[in-house]
Design a protein around this motif. Sequence first.
Motif, PDB file in Angstrom:
ATOM      1  N   LYS A  71       0.835  -1.198   0.000  1.00  0.00           N
ATOM      2  CA  LYS A  71       0.000   0.000   0.000  1.00  0.00           C
ATOM      3  C   LYS A  71       0.870   1.247   0.000  1.00  0.00           C
ATOM      4  O   LYS A  71       1.862   1.326   0.719  1.00  0.00           O
ATOM      5  N   ASN A  89      -6.305   7.581  -7.196  1.00  0.00           N
ATOM      6  CA  ASN A  89      -6.775   7.421  -5.823  1.00  0.00           C
ATOM      7  C   ASN A  89      -6.865   5.965  -5.377  1.00  0.00           C
ATOM      8  O   ASN A  89      -6.675   5.669  -4.196  1.00  0.00           O
ATOM      9  N   ASP A  90      -7.128   5.046  -6.289  1.00  0.00           N
ATOM     10  CA  ASP A  90      -7.261   3.645  -5.922  1.00  0.00           C
ATOM     11  C   ASP A  90      -5.934   3.028  -5.470  1.00  0.00           C
ATOM     12  O   ASP A  90      -5.923   2.012  -4.805  1.00  0.00           O
TER      13      ASP A  90
END
Length: 97
Positions: A71, A89-90
């Motif tokens: 992430k 954004n994802d």
Amino acid sequence: MASFQQQGIICAISGCLDQQAVISLWNDRHCLLDVDTAFLQLSDIEYCDSAGVAFLLELVSIFAAKGASLKLVSASEQLKKFIVLYDLNDFFIEEAQ
């Protein structure tokens, strides 16, 4: 030049992640991060261009190919402009919990 500071499952990137930095890091991209890294903390990136963004996404792709999740968290203000511009954004989240 960008530097990588591993702290458990978090790796903090600082400095400049531009085309020149990507060129120098590219051959080592598969071994830059510990295998158990779960988060790339990006708040200390001073400058990032499109090559730097592509490099970050390449690191995510390398982990995904191994069945792991990486992430991208805490984007710097300058990096947030690229996230909005390229609708990424994802791929980025705000904070590592």
